[in-house]
Design a protein around this motif. Structure first.
Motif, PDB file in Angstrom:
ATOM      1  N   GLY A   9       0.817  -1.202   0.000  1.00  0.00           N
ATOM      2  CA  GLY A   9       0.000   0.000   0.000  1.00  0.00           C
ATOM      3  C   GLY A   9       0.847   1.247   0.000  1.00  0.00           C
ATOM      4  O   GLY A   9       2.012   1.235   0.410  1.00  0.00           O
ATOM      5  N   TRP A  10       0.240   2.308  -0.488  1.00  0.00           N
ATOM      6  CA  TRP A  10       0.822   3.649  -0.395  1.00  0.00           C
ATOM      7  C   TRP A  10      -0.089   4.483   0.503  1.00  0.00           C
ATOM      8  O   TRP A  10      -1.321   4.463   0.343  1.00  0.00           O
ATOM      9  CB  TRP A  10       0.934   4.302  -1.764  1.00  0.00           C
ATOM     10  N   PHE A  11       0.536   5.217   1.391  1.00  0.00           N
ATOM     11  CA  PHE A  11      -0.154   6.122   2.281  1.00  0.00           C
ATOM     12  C   PHE A  11       0.504   7.496   2.172  1.00  0.00           C
ATOM     13  O   PHE A  11       1.613   7.615   1.651  1.00  0.00           O
ATOM     14  CB  PHE A  11      -0.048   5.631   3.729  1.00  0.00           C
ATOM     15  N   ARG A  12      -0.175   8.502   2.676  1.00  0.00           N
ATOM     16  CA  ARG A  12       0.432   9.823   2.690  1.00  0.00           C
ATOM     17  C   ARG A  12      -0.002  10.571   3.944  1.00  0.00           C
ATOM     18  O   ARG A  12      -1.048  10.312   4.520  1.00  0.00           O
ATOM     19  CB  ARG A  12       0.074  10.615   1.436  1.00  0.00           C
ATOM     20  N   GLN A  13       0.857  11.494   4.326  1.00  0.00           N
ATOM     21  CA  GLN A  13       0.549  12.345   5.473  1.00  0.00           C
ATOM     22  C   GLN A  13       0.954  13.771   5.147  1.00  0.00           C
ATOM     23  O   GLN A  13       2.140  14.053   4.918  1.00  0.00           O
ATOM     24  CB  GLN A  13       1.258  11.859   6.732  1.00  0.00           C
TER      25      GLN A  13
END
Length: 122
Positions: free
Chosen positions: A34-38
């Motif tokens: 998965g790719w996540f971002r903040q």
């Protein structure tokens, strides 16, 4: 599995970037990814996910039609192609592994890589 994300940078709105996440360890090929971002001041959010064999992909509504997740198990690498970037896509992007192989938004992502910063200017 150990993960290292790369490919971030500064891009103008409407531009494109491709992020890469290189994995080490023998569990990559059986792991969902998965790719996540903040973004600054915001909570981390799911962006995209892919099952262990690439057969299923998942996207946040905010990136559907603009981002594409893919993987190359021969290279132990997962990618995030980001097109039509918007200033609101600015964030630190992280890749993560789901050892159960699913990669869906509610999967238990237990291994996290170092993030890469994406900045989209208006």
């Amino acid at each position: 599995v150990q993960l290292q994300a790369s490919g971030g940078g500064l891009v103008q709105a409407g531009g494109s970037l491709r992020l890469s996440c290189a994995a080490s360890g023998h569990t990559f090929r059986s792991s969902g990814m998965g790719w996540f971002r903040q973004a600054p001041g915001k909570e981390r959010e799911f962006v995209a996910g892919i099952s262990w064999n690439g057969g299923r992909t998942y996207y946040a509504d905010s990136v559907k039609g603009r981002f594409t997740i893919s993987r190359d198990n021969a290279k132990n690498t997962v990618y995030l192609q980001m097109n039509s970037l918007k200033p609101e896509d600015t964030a630190v992007y992280y890749c993560a592994a789901d050892l159960r192989g699913n990669g869906n938004p509610t999967a238990g992502f237990g291994s996290w890589g170092q993030g890469t910063l994406v900045t989209v200017s208006s």
